[in-house]
Design an enzyme around this catalytic site. Structure first.
Site, short mmCIF file in Angstrom:
data_model
loop_
_atom_site.label_atom_id
_atom_site.label_comp_id
_atom_site.label_asym_id
_atom_site.label_seq_id
_atom_site.Cartn_x
_atom_site.Cartn_y
_atom_site.Cartn_z
N GLY A 1 -25.60 33.01 20.09
CA GLY A 1 -25.16 32.13 19.01
C GLY A 1 -24.07 31.24 19.58
O GLY A 1 -22.99 31.71 19.90
N HIS A 2 -24.39 29.97 19.78
CA HIS A 2 -23.46 29.05 20.43
C HIS A 2 -22.96 28.01 19.44
O HIS A 2 -23.75 27.29 18.84
CB HIS A 2 -24.16 28.35 21.62
CG HIS A 2 -24.52 29.31 22.72
ND1 HIS A 2 -25.09 28.90 23.90
CD2 HIS A 2 -24.37 30.65 22.82
CE1 HIS A 2 -25.28 29.96 24.67
NE2 HIS A 2 -24.86 31.04 24.03
N ASP B 1 -19.74 35.10 23.83
CA ASP B 1 -18.94 34.39 22.84
C ASP B 1 -17.65 33.80 23.41
O ASP B 1 -16.64 33.65 22.70
CB ASP B 1 -18.59 35.31 21.64
CG ASP B 1 -19.85 35.85 20.98
OD1 ASP B 1 -20.87 35.15 21.01
OD2 ASP B 1 -19.78 36.98 20.45
N LYS C 1 -19.22 29.18 25.37
CA LYS C 1 -20.16 28.50 26.28
C LYS C 1 -20.79 27.28 25.63
O LYS C 1 -21.05 26.28 26.28
CB LYS C 1 -21.27 29.48 26.72
CG LYS C 1 -20.75 30.69 27.49
CD LYS C 1 -21.87 31.66 27.79
CE LYS C 1 -22.44 32.32 26.55
NZ LYS C 1 -21.53 33.18 25.82
N GLN D 1 -25.05 34.97 26.52
CA GLN D 1 -24.39 36.28 26.70
C GLN D 1 -23.25 36.17 27.72
O GLN D 1 -22.64 35.11 27.81
CB GLN D 1 -25.41 37.36 27.12
CG GLN D 1 -26.34 37.80 26.00
CD GLN D 1 -27.49 36.87 25.74
OE1 GLN D 1 -28.23 36.52 26.64
NE2 GLN D 1 -27.65 36.44 24.50
P1 GDP Z 1 -20.59 31.15 22.83
O1 GDP Z 1 -21.59 32.15 22.39
O2 GDP Z 1 -20.02 31.48 24.17
O3 GDP Z 1 -21.10 29.73 22.77
O4 GDP Z 1 -19.35 31.25 21.81
P2 GDP Z 1 -19.45 31.37 20.21
O5 GDP Z 1 -19.79 30.06 19.64
O6 GDP Z 1 -20.27 32.53 19.83
O7 GDP Z 1 -17.97 31.79 19.87
C1 GDP Z 1 -16.88 31.01 20.26
C2 GDP Z 1 -16.08 30.63 19.00
O8 GDP Z 1 -14.85 30.10 19.39
C3 GDP Z 1 -16.74 29.56 18.16
O9 GDP Z 1 -16.40 29.76 16.83
C4 GDP Z 1 -16.12 28.28 18.69
O10 GDP Z 1 -16.12 27.23 17.74
C5 GDP Z 1 -14.72 28.74 18.98
N1 GDP Z 1 -14.03 28.08 20.09
C6 GDP Z 1 -14.51 27.69 21.30
N2 GDP Z 1 -13.50 27.23 22.08
C7 GDP Z 1 -12.38 27.35 21.35
C8 GDP Z 1 -10.99 27.09 21.61
O11 GDP Z 1 -10.60 26.67 22.69
N3 GDP Z 1 -10.10 27.35 20.59
C9 GDP Z 1 -10.51 27.85 19.38
N4 GDP Z 1 -9.59 28.10 18.45
N5 GDP Z 1 -11.79 28.11 19.11
C10 GDP Z 1 -12.70 27.88 20.09
P1 IMO Z 2 -23.78 34.55 23.21
O1 IMO Z 2 -24.76 33.75 24.02
C1 IMO Z 2 -22.06 38.42 22.24
C2 IMO Z 2 -24.65 41.92 22.62
C3 IMO Z 2 -24.97 42.62 21.32
C4 IMO Z 2 -25.09 44.05 21.82
C5 IMO Z 2 -25.75 43.87 23.18
C6 IMO Z 2 -27.26 44.09 23.18
O2 IMO Z 2 -23.55 34.03 21.84
O3 IMO Z 2 -22.52 34.82 23.98
P2 IMO Z 2 -29.28 42.57 22.30
O4 IMO Z 2 -29.63 42.11 20.93
O5 IMO Z 2 -29.09 41.50 23.29
O6 IMO Z 2 -30.21 43.64 22.80
O7 IMO Z 2 -27.85 43.32 22.12
O8 IMO Z 2 -25.46 42.55 23.58
N1 IMO Z 2 -24.97 40.47 22.64
C7 IMO Z 2 -24.04 39.51 22.52
N2 IMO Z 2 -22.72 39.58 22.29
N3 IMO Z 2 -22.63 37.22 22.43
C8 IMO Z 2 -23.96 37.12 22.69
O9 IMO Z 2 -24.55 35.95 22.99
C9 IMO Z 2 -24.74 38.29 22.70
N4 IMO Z 2 -26.05 38.56 22.90
C10 IMO Z 2 -26.17 39.89 22.87
O10 IMO Z 2 -23.94 42.47 20.38
O11 IMO Z 2 -23.80 44.58 22.05
MG MG Z 3 -21.93 33.42 20.75
#
Ligand code: GDP
Ligand code: IMO
Ligand code: MG
Length: 420
Positions: free
Chosen positions: A40-41, A13, A16, A223
């Protein structure tokens, strides 16, 4: 021609999805190589929010080819739902490819994921319950079903029969649960296979042909490093290799063809699920980061645990991935804090070399940095940031000995400072 990789440098999270959307602007191919719909991206473009789980973030652009490599595990039901949702929003899947060697997440994987978590009680991992761990377990145990098996009816029938016999035995004898109906799974998955068949191909060959033609290839990590099955905080990890080595294993693309490995890290730290987190905050500052950063999981909706940036762990991610540059996200979230703390060492060598032991916070050493109050979300130039923010970013850059080339100042595509 360029071949780039984006890797999560923390516990997932990190942003990415947004980094891929921004940095893959000129890519011809966007490729996922690990994980499944546990990811979840988020990508936000012109007030349109996308939450992608299996489909590469390149789908938002009209012209890119999107590939899901062999290192992933794919739930066909979730895949079709995601494709349908994106089609309704006007996106096309004419240039979408899935590796024939990717493994299929089956209904029993999802059930076992939940049952195991329940059985473990307090020592559960806190998985996303998407069946990811059990699907990878079957892959390694050589009883997985690949997409090339799924689309060959005869092979699928035979494999499913054998495997289901075994799965049902465990369900009935160990978990005292009713088994699955062979016919129901067969009917459902044969129908799904028909829908997915057009996308299935030899994606390793496809990527090599693209490379030979001089096309730009972008690998989108899922991840993060600290969730890696080998390099993460085992056993509180996912079941695949989201680190840079996973790119080659997960796509059949050779390491000598990769130019740049870009890490993504938040300016602080979060984690969803259980497991060690030495800099975790349980006070007002933690609440501040949770609320201001909207730190809720995209896949499960769970609140993310929040804490200060951990430099030893970030340096570790630089090392095990061989990062060449860093994208630092969410620096805007820190605006409004009087004081920002950073873990600079653990006071002993143990955790600075590897987090494979159980990390704890007993010897943690923090350094404190002054915060800033100004809202920085619209700033586009590094030198327009408040001095405290610049000092904070420069300090991280010095510590990790890598250029921070992109700074995230908000969630939308345009909310970035490009420093290259
Ligand atoms: P990922 O799994 O690495 O793609 O990240 P996620 O989407 O799960 O979580 C990142 C969260 O931070 C999302 O809600 C994005 O919209 C938000 N986000 C990403 N970059 C920035 C940033 O530079 N500033 C802020 N405020 N939010 C960001
Ligand atoms: P993105 O790509 C954050 C975490 C789960 C749990 C552990 C194992 O959005 O960054 P799993 O279901 O993979 O067996 O769970 O890994 N986990 C993540 N945490 N971002 C993710 O993906 C994750 N994918 C798995 O919360 O701790
Ligand atoms: Mg994510």
């Amino acid at each position: 021609m360029s071949t780039k990789v984006v890797i999560g440098a923390q516990w997932g999270d990190e942003g990415k999805g947004k980094a891929t959307d921004k940095l893959a602007e000129t890519a011809d191919y966007v490729v996922r190589f690990s994980g499944g719909n546990n990811a979840g991206h988020t990508v936000i473009v012109q007030n349109e929010k996308y939450e992608l789980h299996l489909i590469p973030s390149g789908i938002i652009y009209e012209d890119k080819k999107n590939v899901i490599g062999n290192g992933t595990v794919i739930d066909p039901t979730a895949l079709i739902a995601e494709i349908e949702g994106l089609k309704e929003r006007g996106h096309t899947f004419n240039n979408f490819y899935i590796s024939e060697q990717a493994h299929v997440v089956m209904p029993y994987h999802k059930l076992f994921d939940g049952l195991e978590e329940k059985r473990k009680g307090d020592s559960k991992i806190g998985t996303t319950k998407k069946g990811i761990g059990p699907a990878y377990t079957d892959k390694v145990a050589r009883r997985g079903i690949r997409f090339c098996d799924l689309i060959e009816e005869g092979i699928f029938k035979k494999k499913l029969k054998d495997i289901l016999e075994y799965k049902n035995l465990i369900l009935e004898k160990v978990y005292e649960q009713p088994g699955f109906s062979y016919q129901e799974i067969l009917d459902q998955y044969l129908e799904l296979a028909e829908e997915i068949k057009p996308y299935i191909t030899d994606t390793s060959l496809l990527l090599d042909q693209a490379y030979q033609k001089g096309e730009n290839i972008f690998f989108e990590g899922a991840q993060g490093t600290l969730l890696d099955i080998d390099y993460g905080t085992y056993p509180y990890v996912t079941s695949s290799n989201p680190t840079s080595g996973g790119v080659c294993i997960g796509t059949g693309f050779g390491p000598t063809k990769i130019d740049d490995i870009i890490g993504v890290a938040k300016a602080y730290l979060t984690r969803v699920g259980k497991g060690p987190f030495p800099t975790e905050l349980f006070d007002e500052a933690g609440q501040f980061l949770l609320k201001k950063g909207h730190e809720f999981g995209v896949t499960t909706g769970r609140p993310r645990r929040c804490g200060w940036l951990d430099l030893p762990l970030l340096k570790y991610a630089v090392r095990v991935n061989g990062l060449t540059e860093l994208v630092l996200t969410k620096i805007d979230v820190l605006s409004g804090l009087d004081e920002i703390k950073v873990c600079t060492s653990y006071g002993n060598d143990l955790h600075t070399t590897s987090p494979s032991g159980l990390l704890d916070n007993s010897t943690i050493v923090y350094e404190s940095f002054p915060g800033w109050q100004k809202n920085i979300s619209k700033i586009k130039q590094f030198n327009e940031l408040p001095k405290e923010a610049r000092d904070y970013i420069n300090m991280i850059e010095d510590e990790i000995n890598l250029p921070i080339t992109v700074i995230g100042t908000g969630p939308a595509r345009e909310d970035v400072i490009i420093r290259k």
